[in-house]
Design a protein around this motif. Structure first.
Motif, PDB file in Angstrom:
ATOM      1  N   ALA A  21      -5.368 -35.394   5.878  1.00 35.32           N
ATOM      2  CA  ALA A  21      -5.053 -34.022   6.255  1.00 35.32           C
ATOM      3  C   ALA A  21      -6.284 -33.159   6.017  1.00 35.32           C
ATOM      4  O   ALA A  21      -7.023 -33.375   5.048  1.00 35.32           O
ATOM      5  CB  ALA A  21      -3.866 -33.495   5.457  1.00 35.32           C
ATOM      6  N   PHE A  22      -6.497 -32.194   6.913  1.00 36.14           N
ATOM      7  CA  PHE A  22      -7.600 -31.254   6.782  1.00 36.14           C
ATOM      8  C   PHE A  22      -7.057 -29.852   6.577  1.00 36.14           C
ATOM      9  O   PHE A  22      -6.009 -29.492   7.110  1.00 36.14           O
ATOM     10  CB  PHE A  22      -8.479 -31.268   8.038  1.00 36.14           C
ATOM     11  N   GLY A  23      -7.795 -29.073   5.796  1.00 42.71           N
ATOM     12  CA  GLY A  23      -7.424 -27.684   5.563  1.00 42.71           C
ATOM     13  C   GLY A  23      -8.547 -26.971   4.837  1.00 42.71           C
ATOM     14  O   GLY A  23      -9.628 -27.538   4.627  1.00 42.71           O
ATOM     15  N   PRO A  24      -8.319 -25.723   4.402  1.00 48.23           N
ATOM     16  CA  PRO A  24      -9.346 -24.998   3.652  1.00 48.23           C
ATOM     17  C   PRO A  24      -9.467 -25.532   2.226  1.00 48.23           C
ATOM     18  O   PRO A  24      -8.501 -26.037   1.651  1.00 48.23           O
ATOM     19  CB  PRO A  24      -8.832 -23.557   3.657  1.00 48.23           C
ATOM     20  N   GLY A  37     -11.409 -21.261  -0.179  1.00 48.60           N
ATOM     21  CA  GLY A  37     -10.591 -21.132   1.013  1.00 48.60           C
ATOM     22  C   GLY A  37     -11.397 -20.967   2.279  1.00 48.60           C
ATOM     23  O   GLY A  37     -10.849 -20.643   3.343  1.00 48.60           O
ATOM     24  N   MET A  38     -12.696 -21.223   2.192  1.00 55.23           N
ATOM     25  CA  MET A  38     -13.578 -20.961   3.334  1.00 55.23           C
ATOM     26  C   MET A  38     -14.195 -22.232   3.920  1.00 55.23           C
ATOM     27  O   MET A  38     -14.682 -22.217   5.054  1.00 55.23           O
ATOM     28  CB  MET A  38     -14.702 -20.014   2.910  1.00 55.23           C
ATOM     29  N   LEU A  39     -14.192 -23.331   3.188  1.00 57.48           N
ATOM     30  CA  LEU A  39     -14.837 -24.554   3.631  1.00 57.48           C
ATOM     31  C   LEU A  39     -13.789 -25.602   4.011  1.00 57.48           C
ATOM     32  O   LEU A  39     -12.702 -25.621   3.435  1.00 57.48           O
ATOM     33  CB  LEU A  39     -15.748 -25.102   2.532  1.00 57.48           C
ATOM     34  N   GLY A  76     -11.821 -33.939  -1.064  1.00 59.55           N
ATOM     35  CA  GLY A  76     -13.189 -33.454  -1.140  1.00 59.55           C
ATOM     36  C   GLY A  76     -13.593 -32.766   0.157  1.00 59.55           C
ATOM     37  O   GLY A  76     -12.779 -32.576   1.060  1.00 59.55           O
ATOM     38  N   LYS A  77     -14.851 -32.385   0.233  1.00 62.16           N
ATOM     39  CA  LYS A  77     -15.336 -31.655   1.407  1.00 62.16           C
ATOM     40  C   LYS A  77     -15.202 -32.509   2.658  1.00 62.16           C
ATOM     41  O   LYS A  77     -15.241 -33.740   2.601  1.00 62.16           O
ATOM     42  CB  LYS A  77     -16.784 -31.228   1.208  1.00 62.16           C
ATOM     43  N   ALA A  78     -15.037 -31.835   3.789  1.00 62.47           N
ATOM     44  CA  ALA A  78     -14.787 -32.528   5.049  1.00 62.47           C
ATOM     45  C   ALA A  78     -15.783 -32.098   6.109  1.00 62.47           C
ATOM     46  O   ALA A  78     -16.331 -30.987   6.063  1.00 62.47           O
ATOM     47  CB  ALA A  78     -13.367 -32.235   5.529  1.00 62.47           C
TER      48      ALA A  78
END
Length: 286
Positions: free
Chosen positions: A89-92, A97-99, A123-125
């Motif tokens: 799943a992808f999200g902020p 809440g920006m990346l 982690g970061k996406a």
């Protein structure tokens, strides 16, 4: 006490993995040598029917439900009592809440012992999008998105346009798709986004590998009473004392490990942190 050790339950066993996006490339090297099992890729079902990152087919239900359904389908198709599946799943990000952020869940189902064990990583996406009206703008977005290592998706108009081309992985292919979309666009703009499927997104594939390592740790953590795999954290207890005033805070003081089969529980104080930062104390920093 929870014990992490080699487990013989799955030595020589086949574990079904339903995937059409190459996830066996990162799951098998983690689980196979450590458990002595063989993660077997299962085909014969289009997993995109359970939901797509391009939103043309919405995912029904929660992330864990989709992972469980994938595992069950793989087990049914293969006739195996063991299955593993992943769902992303992808999200902020949870901090600013920006990346873009990626949460990967892996579920392992053992029908011989009636067990479900979960692994996770977040982690970061690499999950970005942009509008472009000129080829030069599309080129810039592609380079900044790690293309062609990370595939791209293109639509005319906007993010919900049902007309799309995905899996774009070469510059000639991208240029052709861009001018196709531009010719279809009434607004003169094209919507580009990174492809979120595992085989098309190297950063997500690495997240699946790390979630596999988390799953492995949990499988190898066995109950000290009944020897059941998956003896892991079931509750976190707040109350870490403030370093300044000594009062209780919401900082985690201890973790409760529990068995998936019997009622055995073990409470362990967290190592390392003895006190909470006063910035997180309701008395010192109301």
């Amino acid at each position: 006490m929870p014990t992490e050790r080699d487990v013989s339950f799955y030595r020589g066993k086949k574990i079904a993995l339903l995937t059409q996006h190459g996830k066996e490339r990162v799951i098998s090297p983690v689980l196979d040598p450590a458990l002595g099992c063989h993660v077997e890729r299962v085909e014969g079902y289009d997993t995109d029917l359970l939901g797509t990152f391009t939103r043309d087919i919405p995912r029904a239900g929660m992330q864990i439900e989709a992972a469980r359904k994938k595992a069950r389908i793989g087990m049914d198709l293969s006739g195996l009592p063991f299955g593993v599946a992943s769902e992303g799943a992808f999200g902020p990000d949870p901090f600013s809440g920006m990346l873009p952020w990626n949460l990967e869940l892996l579920i392992f189902i053992d029908d011989e012992r009636s067990l479900e064990i979960l692994g996770a990583y977040q982690g970061k996406a690499n999950f970005f999008h942009s509008l472009a009206s000129e080829w030069s703008e599309a080129e810039t977005f592609a380079r900044e998105s790690g293309f062609p290592g990370n595939y791209l998706v293109i639509r005319p108009e906007g993010e919900n346009d049902h007309r799309l081309r995905k899996g774009i992985r070469s510059w000639p292919e991208l240029e052709t798709a861009f001018f196709w979309a531009l010719g279809q666009s009434d607004s003169g703009q094209v919507f580009l986004e990174t492809d979120g499927r595992a085989h098309a997104n190297p950063l997500r594939m690495e997240a699946i590998r790390l979630a596999s390592e988390d799953l492995l740790k949990k499988i190898r953590s066995v109950c000290p009473v009944c020897d059941t795999p998956g003896f892991w954290i079931v509750e976190r207890l707040p109350g870490l004392p403030c370093r300044n005033c000594g009062g209780r805070t919401q900082g985690i003081m201890a973790e409760v490990h529990g068995c998936l089969k019997c009622d055995h529980r073990v409470t362990l104080e967290r190592s390392g942190r003895k006190y909470a930062d006063p910035a997180h104390c309701d008395y010192c920093n109301p």
